[in-house]
Motif scaffolding. Structure first.
Motif, PDB file in Angstrom:
ATOM      1  N   VAL A 130       1.070  -0.851   0.030  1.00 45.73           N
ATOM      2  CA  VAL A 130       0.090   0.127   0.132  1.00 45.73           C
ATOM      3  C   VAL A 130       0.903   0.996   0.042  1.00 45.73           C
ATOM      4  CG1 VAL A 130      -1.968  -1.442   1.093  1.00 45.73           C
ATOM      5  CG2 VAL A 130      -0.162  -0.128   2.703  1.00 45.73           C
ATOM      6  N   ARG A 131       0.414   2.026  -0.184  1.00 42.80           N
ATOM      7  CA  ARG A 131       1.285   3.629  -0.627  1.00 42.80           C
ATOM      8  C   ARG A 131       0.263   4.326   0.135  1.00 42.80           C
ATOM      9  NH1 ARG A 131       2.775   6.475  -6.624  1.00 42.80           N
ATOM     10  NH2 ARG A 131       4.275   4.316  -6.518  1.00 42.80           N
ATOM     11  N   VAL A 132       1.357   4.407   1.120  1.00 41.91           N
ATOM     12  CA  VAL A 132       1.109   5.946   2.478  1.00 41.91           C
ATOM     13  C   VAL A 132       1.527   6.664   2.403  1.00 41.91           C
ATOM     14  CG1 VAL A 132      -0.328   3.581   3.603  1.00 41.91           C
ATOM     15  CG2 VAL A 132       2.018   4.423   4.851  1.00 41.91           C
ATOM     16  N   SER A 133       1.545   7.999   3.124  1.00 38.42           N
ATOM     17  CA  SER A 133       2.271   9.060   3.749  1.00 38.42           C
ATOM     18  C   SER A 133       3.481   8.769   5.137  1.00 38.42           C
ATOM     19  CB  SER A 133       1.796  10.559   3.973  1.00 38.42           C
ATOM     20  OG  SER A 133       0.867  10.319   5.147  1.00 38.42           O
ATOM     21  N   VAL A 134       4.301   9.010   5.260  1.00 39.64           N
ATOM     22  CA  VAL A 134       4.844   8.881   6.438  1.00 39.64           C
ATOM     23  C   VAL A 134       3.696   9.261   8.016  1.00 39.64           C
ATOM     24  CG1 VAL A 134       7.472  10.138   7.953  1.00 39.64           C
ATOM     25  CG2 VAL A 134       7.821   9.705   5.385  1.00 39.64           C
ATOM     26  N   ALA A 135       3.058  10.213   7.755  1.00 44.73           N
ATOM     27  CA  ALA A 135       2.442  10.676   8.806  1.00 44.73           C
ATOM     28  C   ALA A 135       1.417   9.429   9.261  1.00 44.73           C
ATOM     29  CB  ALA A 135       1.529  11.580   8.824  1.00 44.73           C
ATOM     30  N   GLN A 136       0.322   8.678   7.933  1.00 42.60           N
ATOM     31  CA  GLN A 136       0.240   7.923   8.117  1.00 42.60           C
ATOM     32  C   GLN A 136       1.012   6.277   8.013  1.00 42.60           C
ATOM     33  OE1 GLN A 136      -2.543   7.152   4.879  1.00 42.60           O
ATOM     34  NE2 GLN A 136      -4.264   5.592   5.518  1.00 42.60           N
ATOM     35  N   ALA A 137       1.654   6.409   7.776  1.00 39.19           N
ATOM     36  CA  ALA A 137       2.545   4.533   8.292  1.00 39.19           C
ATOM     37  C   ALA A 137       2.989   4.861   9.888  1.00 39.19           C
ATOM     38  CB  ALA A 137       3.766   4.909   7.364  1.00 39.19           C
ATOM     39  N   GLU A 138       2.880   6.580   9.971  1.00 36.96           N
ATOM     40  CA  GLU A 138       3.342   6.201  11.701  1.00 36.96           C
ATOM     41  C   GLU A 138       2.174   5.987  12.782  1.00 36.96           C
ATOM     42  OE1 GLU A 138       7.406   9.528  11.573  1.00 36.96           O
ATOM     43  OE2 GLU A 138       5.450   9.937  12.032  1.00 36.96           O
ATOM     44  N   LYS A 144       7.976   6.496  15.163  1.00 38.86           N
ATOM     45  CA  LYS A 144       8.459   7.587  14.109  1.00 38.86           C
ATOM     46  C   LYS A 144       9.425   7.472  13.080  1.00 38.86           C
ATOM     47  CE  LYS A 144       8.019  11.595  15.136  1.00 38.86           C
ATOM     48  NZ  LYS A 144       6.374  12.075  14.097  1.00 38.86           N
ATOM     49  N   TYR A 145       9.431   8.131  11.814  1.00 39.14           N
ATOM     50  CA  TYR A 145      10.787   7.622  11.101  1.00 39.14           C
ATOM     51  C   TYR A 145      11.262   8.211  11.257  1.00 39.14           C
ATOM     52  CZ  TYR A 145       7.998   3.866   8.495  1.00 39.14           C
ATOM     53  OH  TYR A 145       7.404   2.722   8.178  1.00 39.14           O
ATOM     54  N   GLY A 146      12.683   8.642  10.432  1.00 36.66           N
ATOM     55  CA  GLY A 146      13.833   8.716  10.323  1.00 36.66           C
ATOM     56  C   GLY A 146      14.737   9.436   9.013  1.00 36.66           C
ATOM     57  N   VAL A 147      15.191  10.141   8.519  1.00 37.39           N
ATOM     58  CA  VAL A 147      15.848   9.535   7.592  1.00 37.39           C
ATOM     59  C   VAL A 147      17.299   9.493   8.236  1.00 37.39           C
ATOM     60  CG1 VAL A 147      16.974  10.562   5.394  1.00 37.39           C
ATOM     61  CG2 VAL A 147      14.607  11.438   6.244  1.00 37.39           C
ATOM     62  N   TYR A 148      17.889   8.242   7.539  1.00 35.63           N
ATOM     63  CA  TYR A 148      19.094   8.161   7.622  1.00 35.63           C
ATOM     64  C   TYR A 148      20.519   7.869   6.434  1.00 35.63           C
ATOM     65  CZ  TYR A 148      16.762   6.446  12.709  1.00 35.63           C
ATOM     66  OH  TYR A 148      16.049   6.846  13.945  1.00 35.63           O
ATOM     67  N   HIS A 149      21.008   8.030   7.658  1.00 39.60           N
ATOM     68  CA  HIS A 149      21.847   7.871   6.742  1.00 39.60           C
ATOM     69  C   HIS A 149      23.346   6.765   6.469  1.00 39.60           C
ATOM     70  CE1 HIS A 149      26.641  10.860   4.967  1.00 39.60           C
ATOM     71  NE2 HIS A 149      25.443   9.889   3.967  1.00 39.60           N
ATOM     72  N   HIS A 150      24.229   6.292   5.618  1.00 39.85           N
ATOM     73  CA  HIS A 150      25.382   5.273   5.757  1.00 39.85           C
ATOM     74  C   HIS A 150      26.496   6.239   4.938  1.00 39.85           C
ATOM     75  CE1 HIS A 150      27.387   1.800   4.817  1.00 39.85           C
ATOM     76  NE2 HIS A 150      26.570   1.411   6.006  1.00 39.85           N
ATOM     77  N   ALA A 151      27.711   7.087   5.250  1.00 39.98           N
ATOM     78  CA  ALA A 151      28.550   7.479   4.879  1.00 39.98           C
ATOM     79  C   ALA A 151      29.407   6.916   4.363  1.00 39.98           C
ATOM     80  CB  ALA A 151      29.338   7.717   6.149  1.00 39.98           C
ATOM     81  N   LYS A 152      29.492   5.356   5.035  1.00 42.51           N
ATOM     82  CA  LYS A 152      30.465   4.342   4.115  1.00 42.51           C
ATOM     83  C   LYS A 152      29.765   4.458   2.820  1.00 42.51           C
ATOM     84  CE  LYS A 152      32.873   1.046   3.876  1.00 42.51           C
ATOM     85  NZ  LYS A 152      33.528  -1.014   4.676  1.00 42.51           N
ATOM     86  N   VAL A 157      18.270   6.899   3.954  1.00 41.27           N
ATOM     87  CA  VAL A 157      17.170   6.128   3.616  1.00 41.27           C
ATOM     88  C   VAL A 157      15.923   6.321   4.448  1.00 41.27           C
ATOM     89  CG1 VAL A 157      17.851   3.593   2.961  1.00 41.27           C
ATOM     90  CG2 VAL A 157      17.630   4.367   4.774  1.00 41.27           C
ATOM     91  N   VAL A 158      14.615   6.639   4.957  1.00 41.86           N
ATOM     92  CA  VAL A 158      14.064   6.763   5.589  1.00 41.86           C
ATOM     93  C   VAL A 158      13.274   5.147   6.949  1.00 41.86           C
ATOM     94  CG1 VAL A 158      11.578   6.849   6.020  1.00 41.86           C
ATOM     95  CG2 VAL A 158      12.782   8.056   4.488  1.00 41.86           C
ATOM     96  N   ARG A 159      13.983   5.203   7.946  1.00 38.39           N
ATOM     97  CA  ARG A 159      13.780   3.878   8.613  1.00 38.39           C
ATOM     98  C   ARG A 159      13.010   4.450   9.675  1.00 38.39           C
ATOM     99  NH1 ARG A 159      14.182   2.073   4.031  1.00 38.39           N
ATOM    100  NH2 ARG A 159      15.715   0.391   3.341  1.00 38.39           N
ATOM    101  N   THR A 160      12.604   3.768  10.841  1.00 39.92           N
ATOM    102  CA  THR A 160      12.833   4.002  12.331  1.00 39.92           C
ATOM    103  C   THR A 160      13.218   2.722  12.977  1.00 39.92           C
ATOM    104  OG1 THR A 160      10.725   3.425  14.047  1.00 39.92           O
ATOM    105  CG2 THR A 160      10.546   2.292  11.648  1.00 39.92           C
ATOM    106  N   LEU A 161      13.204   2.999  14.672  1.00 37.15           N
ATOM    107  CA  LEU A 161      14.273   2.220  15.306  1.00 37.15           C
ATOM    108  C   LEU A 161      13.202   1.048  15.716  1.00 37.15           C
ATOM    109  CD1 LEU A 161      16.428   4.783  16.713  1.00 37.15           C
ATOM    110  CD2 LEU A 161      16.901   2.777  15.176  1.00 37.15           C
ATOM    111  N   ARG A 162      11.689   1.509  15.709  1.00 39.14           N
ATOM    112  CA  ARG A 162      11.178   0.509  16.250  1.00 39.14           C
ATOM    113  C   ARG A 162       9.434   0.760  15.425  1.00 39.14           C
ATOM    114  NH1 ARG A 162      12.236   3.966  19.291  1.00 39.14           N
ATOM    115  NH2 ARG A 162      13.513   2.844  20.625  1.00 39.14           N
ATOM    116  N   TYR A 163       8.679  -0.647  16.177  1.00 35.75           N
ATOM    117  CA  TYR A 163       7.834  -0.699  15.533  1.00 35.75           C
ATOM    118  C   TYR A 163       6.262  -1.337  16.128  1.00 35.75           C
ATOM    119  CZ  TYR A 163       7.775  -4.703  11.875  1.00 35.75           C
ATOM    120  OH  TYR A 163       8.060  -5.410  11.097  1.00 35.75           O
ATOM    121  N   SER A 164       5.289  -1.546  15.989  1.00 40.89           N
ATOM    122  CA  SER A 164       4.744  -1.925  16.033  1.00 40.89           C
ATOM    123  C   SER A 164       3.305  -2.318  16.035  1.00 40.89           C
ATOM    124  CB  SER A 164       4.159  -1.635  17.779  1.00 40.89           C
ATOM    125  OG  SER A 164       4.945  -0.924  18.626  1.00 40.89           O
TER     126      SER A 164
END
Length: 597
Positions: A130-138, A144-152, A157-164
């Motif tokens: 399903v295609r949803v907005s970040v707010a709806q997915a949260e 809560k999603y965040g934008v995370y950076h992998h320097a190497k 990417v948009v990921r979260t540290l936990r979900y239920s």
């Protein structure tokens, strides 16, 4: 006292809505990290309007039955041996229960998502998008999603540290992505590397080459040069395949899974063939593009060229397939297009399982530290690889190039203990994992060969005898640093250093278990060819067969070790060991064992 009509109507609506709201409001954590995964850093909050393609993996209704079937069709002693499943039969096992589908649809509708907006990504119906907005997915996932950076890798990417998920969905949904899996196509590890310290062979200098089917003495040994540099002639002599000419090429094929925007170069392949396998010159392979994968002939990849040149030369003229699997475009702030899902394996394995015909042997040379892969993701991917095995495909993965673990080897569960770090998918029990060797007389385990014991998957019963013998032999060595009851790997091994690979028109020396896995895959493809030509089924999942007592066709590797994590790692010895294990000796297995299974 009289109730007002408005109050009565409001109470009726509350009574009707409360059970529904309570059902979907009872959230239970599915997965969480105690810290941001190593190598990643928080960058920013995504726009609430940013779109995500939320993918839900529904729990297969009969997965236990499929795995039981896999064991039966893979056990030479069982009456069902070799009776692999068709696509339709496999789909019937992995289809979700109707109640699961109904519950997920009800939950999605509760969040305002119409059933017409749901896309089914598999014929079995076990994946929906399903295609949803970040707010709806949260809101849906209590996170809560965040934008995370992998320097190497420069990945965002948009990921979260936990979900239920609601409690009622835990028994119906295996996994939701993108959530807590931070691996991406560019951040995972390719198990190959350039070896500038090994002088490559020149293109214009004549060296020994072999034609397919060229007669060699069964006692032929590779020239001493094969102790330093590896060519197809080295492998075909060392593993005794030179005298075998494939006969079932209309039925048999070999596949390679490619990621990391790696492309095989056809001009380089012709140069390679002209130099090292002349009678293959002019032949090529098929590229299958997965998830809009590309085939950029101006950008040859070390990993892709290595895999293609050696898998397809050793198995020649068996038809070859290269899967070019792409990720979606990287994250762009405030974009209205779906963000970077970029999750390795899922796009590829879903695509392959959707095909009616797939290669009988497939090799993959990529992996992650097992501890960086969430449990739900590990289980989902491993189960799908089991489906490939049930359909008769041998799935091989390289064991990794960091011995028992690279880096500081600290756990990511908050305790920061130093433990050996197994690799995934190498640790999945339903794949055949390949370690590396060097030299030829005798072969020795190469020091970087990944190997050890899974902390996520238990040891299959068919490994008990071989692994217990090794554990008893080493006593308390490395005690406490590994899970002695875990799935043990590698299962097989082959040469892994000094492979002569043509890249951009020049020869380079390349090493890694990325070289070992396609080599073994090519040998398995030849075994499958011989079986198909004899009217027998393909080998499929190899592991129960490999660990059978007294199975002919293997040479034991008894020296070498795989240091890592500040230790000497494990040491090779007679019988199975978590360094190099045993190597296939093709003609013996073809000649002596086809009547056995």
């Amino acid at each position: 006292m009289r109730w007002s009509s408005a109050l009565v109507l409001g109470l009726v609506q509350l009574c009707l809505a409360s059970p529904h709201a309570k059902r979907w409001g009872d959230m239970v954590e599915k997965h969480s990290w105690t810290q941001i995964p190593t190598g990643w850093e928080y960058h920013s909050a995504p726009s609430p309007e940013q779109l995500l393609e939320l993918r839900l993996g529904l729990k297969p209704h009969k997965m236990d039955e499929l795995i039981s079937t896999l064991y039966e069709v893979s056990d030479p002693a069982h009456e069902r041996y070799g009776k692999h499943l068709s696509k339709e039969e496999a789909d019937a096992f992995i289809a979700p229960h109707p109640k699961a589908v109904e519950s997920v649809e009800d939950w999605l509708q509760h969040h305002g998502i119409d059933p017409s907006e749901v896309t089914h990504r598999s014929d079995a119906g076990d994946w929906v998008t399903v295609r949803v907005s970040v707010a709806q997915a949260e809101k849906m996932l209590g996170t809560k999603y965040g934008v995370y950076h992998h320097a190497k890798s420069s990945d965002y990417v948009v990921r979260t540290l936990r979900y239920s998920l609601p409690r009622d969905l835990h028994s119906h949904v295996d996994i939701v992505t993108p959530t807590t899996y931070f691996g991406t196509f560019r951040s995972m590890k390719a198990t190959s590397f350039i070896q500038p310290e090994i002088t490559p062979l020149e293109l214009d200098v004549d060296t020994e080459s072999l034609k397919v089917g060229e007669a060699l003495s069964p006692d032929a040994v590779p020239p001493t040069s094969c102790n330093t540099v590896i060519t197809p002639a080295c492998l075909r002599t060392l593993y005794n395949t030179a005298n075998y000419t494939p006969k079932a090429t209309a039925q048999n094929s070999i596949g390679l899974a490619g990621y990391l925007e790696e492309f095989g170069n056809r001009a380089d392949l012709q140069t390679f063939y002209n130099r090292f396998l002349p009678n293959a010159a002019g032949s090529s392979y098929t590229t299958v593009r997965v998830n809009n994968g590309q085939d950029d002939q101006s950008d040859p990849g070390v990993e892709a060229n290595l895999d293609i040149q050696y898998a397809f030369s050793v198995a020649f003229p068996t038809p070859g397939v290269y899967y070019s699997t792409a990720g979606r475009p990287p994250f762009v702030a405030d974009s209205q297009t779906p963000t970077n899902t970029n999750e390795p394996y899922l796009d590829w394995v879903n695509f392959v399982l959707s095909q009616s015909t797939i290669p009988q042997t497939i090799s993959t040379s990529y992996g992650d530290d097992e501890q960086t892969v969430p449990a739900d993701y590990r289980t989902s991917v491993c189960n799908q690889l089991a489906v490939l095995g049930a359909r008769g495909t041998t799935v091989l993965f390289s064991s990794g190039d960091f011995g028992v673990g690279g880096g500081d080897c600290l756990t990511n569960d908050g305790t920061r203990r130093k433990l050996f770090q197994p690799a995934f998918p190498a640790s999945c029990p339903f794949v055949t994992t390949v370690g590396g060797t060097i030299r030829t007389n005798p072969e020795v385990a190469v020091s970087f060969s990944g190997g050890g014991f899974s902390r996520a998957f238990p040891r299959p019963a068919f490994q008990d005898a071989a692994v217990s013998a090794y554990l008893n032999a080493i006593g308390n060595t490395n005690s406490g640093l590994f899970n002695a009851s875990g799935r043990a790997y590698p299962d097989l091994a082959a040469q892994g250093q000094g492979f002569q690979v043509v890249i951009g028109g020049r020869v380079s020396s390349v090493g890694g278990t990325s070289a070992s896995s396609p080599t073994v895959a090519a040998i398995v493809a030849l075994l499958n060819d011989a079986r198909l030509a004899a009217g027998k089924p393909t080998l499929g999942w190899l592991n129960p067969l490999i660990y059978k007592d007294l199975l002919p066709g293997f040479n034991d590797i008894t020296s070498g070790s795989n240091p890592g994590c500040g230790t000497n790692g494990f040491t090779a010895r007679a019988g199975w060991d978590p360094v190099s294990c045993i190597i296939l000796d093709q003609p013996t297995l073809v000649a002596e064992c086809f009547d056995c299974f």
